[in-house]
Motif scaffolding. Sequence first.
Motif, PDB file in Angstrom:
ATOM      1  N   THR A   1      36.570 -30.075 102.784  1.00 41.39           N
ATOM      2  CA  THR A   1      37.393 -31.462 103.438  1.00 41.39           C
ATOM      3  C   THR A   1      36.935 -32.880 102.841  1.00 41.39           C
ATOM      4  OG1 THR A   1      37.537 -30.146 105.411  1.00 41.39           O
ATOM      5  CG2 THR A   1      37.349 -32.272 106.003  1.00 41.39           C
TER       6      THR A   1
ATOM      7  N   GLN B   1      39.034 -33.198  99.707  1.00 41.00           N
ATOM      8  CA  GLN B   1      40.215 -34.075  99.974  1.00 41.00           C
ATOM      9  C   GLN B   1      40.257 -35.331  99.985  1.00 41.00           C
ATOM     10  OE1 GLN B   1      43.535 -32.958  99.446  1.00 41.00           O
ATOM     11  NE2 GLN B   1      44.468 -35.348 100.232  1.00 41.00           N
ATOM     12  N   GLU B   2      39.328 -36.157 101.693  1.00 39.85           N
ATOM     13  CA  GLU B   2      39.392 -37.146 102.476  1.00 39.85           C
ATOM     14  C   GLU B   2      38.706 -38.484 101.087  1.00 39.85           C
ATOM     15  OE1 GLU B   2      40.346 -38.102 105.021  1.00 39.85           O
ATOM     16  OE2 GLU B   2      40.809 -35.842 106.101  1.00 39.85           O
TER      17      GLU B   2
ATOM     18  N   SER C   1      42.656 -24.413 105.481  1.00 37.39           N
ATOM     19  CA  SER C   1      43.690 -25.640 105.330  1.00 37.39           C
ATOM     20  C   SER C   1      43.877 -26.274 107.340  1.00 37.39           C
ATOM     21  CB  SER C   1      44.763 -25.713 104.883  1.00 37.39           C
ATOM     22  OG  SER C   1      45.374 -24.574 105.219  1.00 37.39           O
TER      23      SER C   1
ATOM     24  N   ALA D   1      40.214 -27.160 108.681  1.00 38.89           N
ATOM     25  CA  ALA D   1      40.065 -28.181 108.467  1.00 38.89           C
ATOM     26  C   ALA D   1      40.912 -29.088 109.056  1.00 38.89           C
ATOM     27  CB  ALA D   1      40.049 -28.639 107.113  1.00 38.89           C
ATOM     28  N   GLN D   2      41.982 -28.709 109.527  1.00 37.54           N
ATOM     29  CA  GLN D   2      43.206 -29.648 109.575  1.00 37.54           C
ATOM     30  C   GLN D   2      43.258 -29.409 111.562  1.00 37.54           C
ATOM     31  OE1 GLN D   2      45.283 -31.933 109.350  1.00 37.54           O
ATOM     32  NE2 GLN D   2      46.921 -32.156 111.304  1.00 37.54           N
TER      33      GLN D   2
ATOM     34  N   GLN E   1      40.961 -32.128 111.417  1.00 36.87           N
ATOM     35  CA  GLN E   1      40.441 -33.712 111.432  1.00 36.87           C
ATOM     36  C   GLN E   1      42.275 -33.846 111.450  1.00 36.87           C
ATOM     37  OE1 GLN E   1      37.315 -34.285 109.897  1.00 36.87           O
ATOM     38  NE2 GLN E   1      38.597 -35.709 108.272  1.00 36.87           N
TER      39      GLN E   1
ATOM     40  N   TYR F   1      44.504 -29.380 101.980  1.00 32.07           N
ATOM     41  CA  TYR F   1      42.923 -29.156 101.789  1.00 32.07           C
ATOM     42  C   TYR F   1      42.795 -27.179 101.454  1.00 32.07           C
ATOM     43  CZ  TYR F   1      42.265 -32.210 105.681  1.00 32.07           C
ATOM     44  OH  TYR F   1      42.843 -33.920 107.003  1.00 32.07           O
TER      45      TYR F   1
END
Length: 281
Positions: A174, A177-178, A250, A253-254, A257, A265
């Motif tokens: 995560t 990606q961020e 994914s 994590a979604q 977030q 992700y």
Amino acid sequence: MRSDGNLDDPFGSGRPADRSDDTPSTDRLATLRGLARRTRFRAPTNPRPGRTKLAVATGAACCLGLVGFTQADFGAPDRAAAPVPSAEVAERAAVDRASRAMARPSTAPATPSASPSATAGPKATAKPKPKKTVRRIVPVAGLDRTQMNNAEKIVQAGKEMGMPRRALVIAVATAMQESTLLNYASGVLPESQDYPHQAIGWDHDSVGLFQQRPSSGWGTVGQLMDPEYATKAFLSALAEIPGWQNLPLSVAAQAVQISAFPDAYAQHEWRAGEVVAEILG
């Protein structure tokens, strides 16, 4: 003495004999000696043969008894010690002086002297303590040293919370990606730039490794700029998702977030796994 020639015998009839325990020995000796001097046997002028013989025999018996009584009661006087020749005296004195001059053996118990070899052994050499080997974590999966250090902080915070390895991989993926594993400050929030940071972004008020927004209730600007606090805030939210361990990376994590690109992700999963494996060793 009577004129008839009879002995004036103190022990004769008509007078009780003295007891040896009535008269002191010294007085008795003097008395007897005086009697011996006064007693003289004189033959009468017209001696009778029978009386003369009786008188002589009686006087001799008295004298012998006196002498025997004296020697028996008082003993012979001590003889003076013979003088020691002067040469012998000198020899004894020399021997005595030599004896005093000789060293007397000590009567104290002998204490064995400790030999150096018995008391002091070879000095033990202290073994050097083994140096603690610190394994140096090297950057992997295309990361640089700064990014790898930030990944270590994420893994360390997750371990302190007792989170499993799967949660650590989701958190690292995560952050890749961020923020590409860089601690971002925000150009919109100048306050965020007062804290240690490695980059500046312009995505609203998003800050830190996970681009969390203070306006959404994640924490203060100062808290979210701290990698440890930001990681624990993310993992706490992940732990509240039911069955997150079995969800795809994914999706998990979604769910935390709420990103505009939910599938992004997944592309970092294998790299995040390699980084966590390097850090955990």
